[in-house]
Each structure stands twice: as C-alpha cells, then as structure tokens.
Write an enzyme that holds these catalytic residues in place. Sequence first.
Site, PDB file in Angstrom:
ATOM      1  N   THR A 197      16.710  35.305  53.396  1.00  0.00           N
ATOM      2  CA  THR A 197      15.694  35.139  54.340  1.00  0.00           C
ATOM      3  C   THR A 197      14.881  33.705  53.821  1.00  0.00           C
ATOM      4  O   THR A 197      15.111  33.349  52.822  1.00  0.00           O
ATOM      5  CB  THR A 197      14.573  36.279  54.488  1.00  0.00           C
ATOM      6  OG1 THR A 197      13.968  36.351  53.296  1.00  0.00           O
ATOM      7  CG2 THR A 197      15.314  37.572  54.968  1.00  0.00           C
TER       8      THR A 197
ATOM      9  N   VAL B  70      14.210  36.915  43.870  1.00  0.00           N
ATOM     10  CA  VAL B  70      13.079  36.255  43.977  1.00  0.00           C
ATOM     11  C   VAL B  70      13.629  34.933  44.355  1.00  0.00           C
ATOM     12  O   VAL B  70      14.306  34.180  43.624  1.00  0.00           O
ATOM     13  CB  VAL B  70      12.366  36.204  42.836  1.00  0.00           C
ATOM     14  CG1 VAL B  70      11.050  35.024  43.136  1.00  0.00           C
ATOM     15  CG2 VAL B  70      11.647  37.683  42.563  1.00  0.00           C
ATOM     16  N   LYS B  71      13.392  34.189  45.616  1.00  0.00           N
ATOM     17  CA  LYS B  71      13.713  33.051  45.988  1.00  0.00           C
ATOM     18  C   LYS B  71      12.711  32.026  45.475  1.00  0.00           C
ATOM     19  O   LYS B  71      11.331  32.094  46.108  1.00  0.00           O
ATOM     20  CB  LYS B  71      14.014  32.967  47.690  1.00  0.00           C
ATOM     21  CG  LYS B  71      14.837  31.830  48.121  1.00  0.00           C
ATOM     22  CD  LYS B  71      15.454  32.225  49.343  1.00  0.00           C
ATOM     23  CE  LYS B  71      16.202  31.123  49.938  1.00  0.00           C
ATOM     24  NZ  LYS B  71      16.481  31.351  51.394  1.00  0.00           N
ATOM     25  N   LEU B  72      12.921  30.773  44.918  1.00  0.00           N
ATOM     26  CA  LEU B  72      12.039  30.004  44.647  1.00  0.00           C
ATOM     27  C   LEU B  72      12.515  28.614  44.954  1.00  0.00           C
ATOM     28  O   LEU B  72      13.695  28.284  44.913  1.00  0.00           O
ATOM     29  CB  LEU B  72      11.962  29.940  43.081  1.00  0.00           C
ATOM     30  CG  LEU B  72      11.651  31.209  42.355  1.00  0.00           C
ATOM     31  CD1 LEU B  72      12.162  31.336  40.934  1.00  0.00           C
ATOM     32  CD2 LEU B  72      10.159  31.270  42.522  1.00  0.00           C
TER      33      LEU B  72
END
Length: 218
Positions: free
Chosen positions: A27, A86-88
């Site tokens: 997402t 965790v998207k960074l």
Amino acid sequence: MKFFIDTANLSDIAEAQALGVLDGVTTNPSLMAKEGVTGSDAILAHYKKICELVEGDVSAEVISTDYEGMIKEGEALAVLHPQIVVKLPMIANGVKACKYFSDKGIRTNVTLVFSAGQALLAAKAGATYVSPFLGRLDDISTDGLNLISEIRLIYDNYGFKTQILAASIRNTMHVINCAKIGSDVMTGPLSSITGLLKHPLTDSGLAKFLEDYKKGNG
Ligand code: E4P
C-alpha cells in the site's frame, strides 16, 4: 516469484486472495487516500483488516520524513500485526531507519527507488525488500526493466539477501518481463494478475470442447 497486489481496496485484495496465488499486499499513502481511509486510527484499523484477509506480507508506509518520527511510526506499525512490513522512503533518514529496523529484526520495504545506487544503499542498510518503480520510469521514457536487471546483477554479485520487489507494475508484460529478469516479487493492480489468465485461444478452445461434449452428451 511472489505476487503482491498494490492496493488498499479490500474487495480487490479478497479477489486476488481467492485466486490462490497472492503472496502479499503493498500500500502507499495515495492508495489509502483513494479508498477514503483517513486519520491514523482508521489507517491502522485498515492495515489490520488487510492482514486478516491475506496470509503474506503487508507493506505499510510511514508518513514521517524525520528519523525519530519514522522510528516511532514504524514501531507502531510493526506491533500492529506480525505480517506488517515497514515501508520507508529512499531518503537519508529512510536509510538510517531501515538500518535501525533491520538491526532489530523488523522487516522493511524501501520504496521510491529509481536508481541502482539507491537499491545498493537499501541492501546495505539491510532492507527486506527494495521497490524499484518500473512503471514510473517507463512513464518518463526511461527503461524501468533495465533498472531491475542492474539491481539483480549487483545483488547477485555480493549475495545481498534484499528481495527485489518490482513496483509500479502496470500490465501483464511488465509481470512477465520482471519474471524473465529474475525479480523476486512483483506488485501491481488486480488487473496485472488476472490479466495473466487471458488468451483468446484458451477461450475459443474451451468453447469448442464444451460444444463437442454437448453434441455427444446433449
Ligand atoms: C509501490 O509499492 C507503490 O505502491 C506502487 O507500486 C506505485 O505504483 P504507481 O506508480 O502505479 O502509483
């Protein structure tokens, strides 16, 4: 090759999951906004719903761009559900946060990657996934597939464990070309997955089989 669906739409996710070939979901803030999911409580609740629909990894993106904010947000996302990754974003603080999370055993997806150098940095910071944006490079008349090939070569040269997650996939040809190059994962809309089903000779062949069956068993 893992298949992720790139959406926050629950019915698209359920449809891909029902096909039995889905390995995860990605997402981003734009996709959440598209579904009208706003406010941190609603966003966290939506991520939980997604995790309950699928069995695989679910990338949830931080909004902060400062290091402390990224750590705080990422930790809150990571404890939400064991499937959360965790998207960074690929900025200096994102790389630092990636190193922090990978040292703690928290899985990460470094996003908004548009060059081999950025992908190398993400791998050195211990990213679980790196997301080169294939379609957006194609949009500016740059060879997105070539970037995936370069990253594949670099990661193989040094045995980096970071998985190449071909993102911004727009069509079935992107999926097939990424598979040929050796991308570990692809993420795209539902149509990029269901489109793989389609061939006119399958449809006409099946119609003929059924017609012939009826003739003899009418
Ligand atoms: C990746 O994780 C992003 O969500 C995504 O693939 C962006 O794709 P787009 O270029 O179609 O917005």
